[in-house]
Design an enzyme around this catalytic site. Structure first.
Site, PDB file in Angstrom:
ATOM      1  N   CYS A   1      -0.842   9.353   3.146  1.00 48.36           N
ATOM      2  CA  CYS A   1       0.459   8.918   3.657  1.00 48.36           C
ATOM      3  C   CYS A   1       1.598   9.707   3.030  1.00 48.36           C
ATOM      4  O   CYS A   1       2.724   9.676   3.530  1.00 48.36           O
ATOM      5  CB  CYS A   1       0.655   7.433   3.384  1.00 48.36           C
ATOM      6  SG  CYS A   1      -0.620   6.411   4.124  1.00 48.36           S
TER       7      CYS A   1
ATOM      8  N   HIS B   1       7.946   5.341   2.774  1.00 51.73           N
ATOM      9  CA  HIS B   1       6.761   5.274   3.631  1.00 51.73           C
ATOM     10  C   HIS B   1       6.615   3.834   4.114  1.00 51.73           C
ATOM     11  O   HIS B   1       6.698   2.890   3.315  1.00 51.73           O
ATOM     12  CB  HIS B   1       5.538   5.709   2.822  1.00 51.73           C
ATOM     13  CG  HIS B   1       4.242   5.360   3.468  1.00 51.73           C
ATOM     14  ND1 HIS B   1       4.015   5.574   4.816  1.00 51.73           N
ATOM     15  CD2 HIS B   1       3.108   4.789   2.977  1.00 51.73           C
ATOM     16  CE1 HIS B   1       2.798   5.146   5.109  1.00 51.73           C
ATOM     17  NE2 HIS B   1       2.227   4.671   4.019  1.00 51.73           N
TER      18      HIS B   1
ATOM     19  N   ASN C   1       1.921   0.950  10.141  1.00 54.10           N
ATOM     20  CA  ASN C   1       1.799   1.995   9.118  1.00 54.10           C
ATOM     21  C   ASN C   1       1.166   3.220   9.778  1.00 54.10           C
ATOM     22  O   ASN C   1      -0.010   3.194  10.142  1.00 54.10           O
ATOM     23  CB  ASN C   1       0.935   1.466   7.973  1.00 54.10           C
ATOM     24  CG  ASN C   1       0.728   2.480   6.853  1.00 54.10           C
ATOM     25  OD1 ASN C   1       0.792   3.687   7.076  1.00 54.10           O
ATOM     26  ND2 ASN C   1       0.477   1.995   5.649  1.00 54.10           N
TER      27      ASN C   1
END
Ligand SMILES: CC(C)(COP(=O)(O)OP(=O)(O)OC[C@H]1O[C@@H](n2cnc3c(N)ncnc32)[C@H](O)[C@@H]1OP(=O)(O)O)[C@@H](O)C(=O)NCCC(=O)NCCS
Length: 342
Positions: free
Chosen positions: A123, A264, A295
């Protein structure tokens, strides 16, 4: 004596010149993902902050989503495809070990044989690639770099896995990095902790899977992405404050100078905790695209940046802290000036 090798010099300053995104067309509700994991809309909203997410269809691939986002980024930067001399694609879901996704994406965009490669930093991949892009332009290795964060996590998630099925989703975001009159990308603060590599991982490697096929035939179970949610949550909520503070400090600023924070989009509760411990000023906008995007791993920071600009909570020229973290475990943070966005 060794021959003297010449060195290049690049732009004094770099910035994000343009931004584009691709959001898959299909919107998926919590009710839809809740069934196979015996969950509920209420549990998913309160534990993760997610209301809906987008799942890519068959024709929405790593390549097509990247090309869509990149076209928007080039257009908003006012840069022609041929001016890009380096393409960096951050992804963990290009399911081919070789070749990388970037060269084909560059070709589909009509670019003229740029350097093109993928970055695997989970990520945190987009913020890693952004840091590299800025440094490449500053030393003169490249003039304009296209950075793409793209994921099709639905290809790697088991829809019956309670810790991942409701969390992860698909999408792409892209930026163009190039020379600027004043610095628009601060020094990166990045790192990793390999002792935690088990926390987010593919549960078996390809050789193990092939051995399983030899042994069990059609009963072999394909690899999936797994996550130890509680361990990741604790690490993210409590270890990343210093990374954020260091990134702001290395940019020569204080948190009072921030107009926006774009973390994030891992989990709404992690985002809230990070904002609280940093004691962000009241005027500082906080990206919360996870509500509608889930996500999306390496795509989440540019997608969240676009959402803030689109909904008017931030404007071009604002100063924003980016922080991304995930598999590795790895992390990267930097302060940027938000691009002109149309
Ligand atoms: C995944 C996550 C939301 C789970 O939340 P959690 O509070 O840690 O959940 P736990 O695993 O401790 O389980 C708590 C309870 O919820 C239940 N539960 C777990 N998953 C569930 C689900 N999907 N739906 C409904 N209930 C669930 C558990 O059975 C447990 O029930 P119990 O208290 O009766 O035993 C959370 O750990 C998380 O978001 N972690 C960070 C993930 C992340 O950010 N990853 C991205 C990094 S890139």
């Amino acid at each position: 004596m060794a021959a003297r090798i010449a060195q290049t010099t690049g732009a004094a300053h770099t910035a994000i010149l343009g931004l584009g995104v691709y959001r898959p067309t299909r919107i998926v509700t919590n009710d839809e993902v809740a069934g196979p994991i015996d969950s509920s809309d209420e549990w998913i909203r309160t534990r993760s902050g997610i209301k809906t997410r987008r799942f890519a269809g068959e024709s929405e691939t790593i390549h097509s989503m990247s090309v869509g986002a990149a076209r928007g980024a080039l257009e908003s930067a006012g840069i022609a495809a041929e001016q890009v001399d380096c393409v960096i694609v951050a992804t963990s879901t290009h399911l081919l070990l070789t070749p990388a996704a970037a060269p084909q994406i560059a070709t589909e965009l009509g670019m003229n044989a740029p350097a093109a490669f993928d970055v695997s930093a989970g990520c945190a991949g987009f913020c890693h690639a952004l840091a590299m892009a800025s440094d490449l332009v500053r030393v003169g290795t490249a003039n304009h770099v296209l950075v793409v964060g793209v994921e099709k996590l639905t290809n790697t998630i088991n829809p019956t896995d309670r810790s991942t099925a409701f969390l992860f989703a698909d999408g792409a975001g892209a930026v163009v990095v190039g020379p600027a009159e004043q610095q628009g990308i601060g020094p990166v603060v990045w790192g990793s902790d390999g002792t935690q590599s088990h926390a987010i991982r593919q549960d078996k490697d390809w050789m193990e899977f092939f051995a399983e096929i030899d042994e069990k035939g059609l009963d072999a179970v394909r690899p999936y992405m797994r996550m130890e949610g509680t361990a990741v949550f604790r690490w993210a909520a409590h270890s990343l404050e210093k990374v954020c503070r260091d990134a702001v400090d290395r940019a020569g600023l204080s948190t009072d100078d921030l107009d926006a924070m774009i973390p994030h989009q891992a989990n709404g509760r992690i985002i809230e905790i990070m904002a609280r411990v940093l004691e962000l000023p009241e005027h500082c906008a906080l990206a919360n695209d996870i509500e509608e995007a889930g996500n999306t791993s390496a795509a989440s920071v540019p997608l969240a940046m676009e959402a803030l600009l689109r909904n008017g909570e931030s404007k071009p020229g604002d100063t924003a802290l980016l922080i991304a973290f995930g598999a590795g475990l790895s992390y990267a943070a930097q302060v940027v000036t938000l691009p002109d966005w149309r």
